[in-house]
Design a protein around this motif. Structure first.
Motif, short mmCIF file in Angstrom:
data_model
loop_
_atom_site.label_atom_id
_atom_site.label_comp_id
_atom_site.label_asym_id
_atom_site.label_seq_id
_atom_site.Cartn_x
_atom_site.Cartn_y
_atom_site.Cartn_z
N ALA A 23 1.22 -1.01 -0.07
CA ALA A 23 -0.07 -0.24 -0.40
C ALA A 23 0.65 1.20 -0.42
CB ALA A 23 -0.43 0.14 1.28
N GLU A 24 2.02 1.31 0.82
CA GLU A 24 3.11 2.67 0.73
C GLU A 24 3.75 2.68 -0.31
OE1 GLU A 24 7.33 3.86 1.84
OE2 GLU A 24 6.36 1.55 3.62
N ALA A 25 3.36 1.32 -1.69
CA ALA A 25 4.94 2.18 -2.45
C ALA A 25 3.55 2.63 -3.69
CB ALA A 25 4.90 0.32 -3.29
N ILE A 26 2.20 1.83 -3.41
CA ILE A 26 1.19 2.60 -4.67
C ILE A 26 0.90 3.66 -4.33
CG2 ILE A 26 -1.34 1.98 -5.30
CD1 ILE A 26 -0.76 -1.07 -4.93
N ALA A 27 0.86 4.26 -3.20
CA ALA A 27 0.64 5.83 -2.50
C ALA A 27 1.55 6.53 -3.17
CB ALA A 27 0.25 5.77 -1.11
N GLU A 28 2.64 5.96 -2.44
CA GLU A 28 3.93 6.37 -3.13
C GLU A 28 4.72 6.65 -4.38
OE1 GLU A 28 5.15 8.95 -0.89
OE2 GLU A 28 4.23 8.21 0.66
N LYS A 29 3.68 5.98 -5.43
CA LYS A 29 3.58 6.06 -6.49
C LYS A 29 5.77 5.15 -6.92
CE LYS A 29 0.60 9.85 -7.57
NZ LYS A 29 -0.07 8.82 -7.39
N ALA A 30 5.63 4.28 -6.68
CA ALA A 30 6.89 3.40 -7.05
C ALA A 30 6.87 2.81 -8.21
CB ALA A 30 6.86 2.49 -5.57
N ASP A 31 8.17 2.43 -9.26
CA ASP A 31 8.02 2.16 -9.98
C ASP A 31 7.87 0.22 -9.71
OD1 ASP A 31 7.09 4.05 -11.41
OD2 ASP A 31 8.80 4.66 -10.84
N LEU A 32 9.23 0.49 -8.92
CA LEU A 32 9.50 -1.15 -8.21
C LEU A 32 9.94 -1.46 -6.93
CD1 LEU A 32 11.79 -3.07 -9.63
CD2 LEU A 32 13.99 -1.34 -9.37
#
Length: 271
Positions: free
Chosen positions: A52-61
């Protein structure tokens, strides 16, 4: 533009996949190698809160030390926690790479980093990859062992480890007064390296966690077994990986997960 393949190439140099254990699942586990990358998150374990953190922070990898899809799966659906998480990551176009045991055993991987934190000297490999091979290259393999700068008691070594890993408590097997000069290291859950450490004349093995019978085996061998926790022995190296990646790819935004925490807690409150 940096893409997944470029990051993957760097990671395979940092943690060569041929160092991974035969049972492991390392490398690019989901995603498109041609996908552009501008934001990377590192973590020890990919859990729903980290995803959820990766999605919210718009991570690509995401670079997760522990692999997802560790065992063969027949379905990826929203009916399971892992399936729901994977679908969300795929829909967000987030790739996932896992170095796992290849990073544990790399020349400057997790076990080497732990040896450096403890100030060990004459560091060697507990379980060499090719024990009979003669080569001018550095010895490769799993686990590390080394010599402390001075002889300490087990109680003193425990304090040294707590300070190095920035933890308040740990578990251990052995007489607190046991004299220790040489120590073996195998991060995570790796008490199976106990006899390797014994063969290298180590008085103690540092690993994250161990089963009860491994603790009994250590006691029977007259060795100390030091258990600061799985998270404590491996999470710092994923923070280090974020720093290494940032140095290499300065144009990218790279961070270690801010949401990830150790699921185990200690009740240290006095009665």
């Amino acid at each position: 533009m940096t893409d997944v393949a470029e990051i993957q190439e760097y990671l395979t140099q940092l943690a060569p996949p041929d160092l991974a254990e035969s049972w492991d699942n390392v490398g690019l586990l989901t995603g498109d190698p041609a996908q552009p990358v501008s934001r990377i998150l590192t973590c020890l374990t990919l859990t729903p809160d980290v995803a959820a953190e990766a999605i919210a922070e718009k991570a690509d990898l995401i670079i997760s030390h522990h692999p997802i899809l560790f065992r063969p799966v027949q379905q990826i659906t929203s009916n399971s926690v892992e399936g729901k998480m994977l679908l969300a990551l795929i829909q967000a176009n987030i790739s996932v790479y896992s170095p796992h045991t290849s990073y544990d055993s790399a020349e400057q991987g997790i076990n080497w980093q732990l040896a450096q934190l403890l100030g060990l000297e004459e560091v060697g490999v507990l379980r060499p990859l090719n024990p009979s091979a003669e080569s001018s290259q550095p010895e490769q393999g799993a686990g590390r062992f080394g010599t402390l700068p001075a002889e300490f008691t087990l109680a003193q070594v425990n304090q040294l480890i707590k300070q190095a890993l920035k933890i308040d408590a740990l578990q251990f097997v052995g007489d607190p007064g046991l004299k220790i000069k040489r120590i073996g290291i195998a991060c995570g859950a790796a008490a199976e390296f106990l006899r390797d450490a014994h063969r290298h004349d180590c008085q103690a093995l540092l690993t994250g966690e161990a089963r009860f019978h491994a603790c009994l085996e250590a006691r029977a061998l007259g060795m100390a077994l030091i258990l600061p926790g799985h998270y404590a022995t491996e999470r710092p190296a994923m923070e280090q990986m974020a720093e290494l990646l940032q140095q290499k790819f300065s144009q990218l935004t790279i961070w270690a997960s801010q949401k990830e925490t150790d699921p185990l807690q200690w009740d240290c409150e006095a009665e």
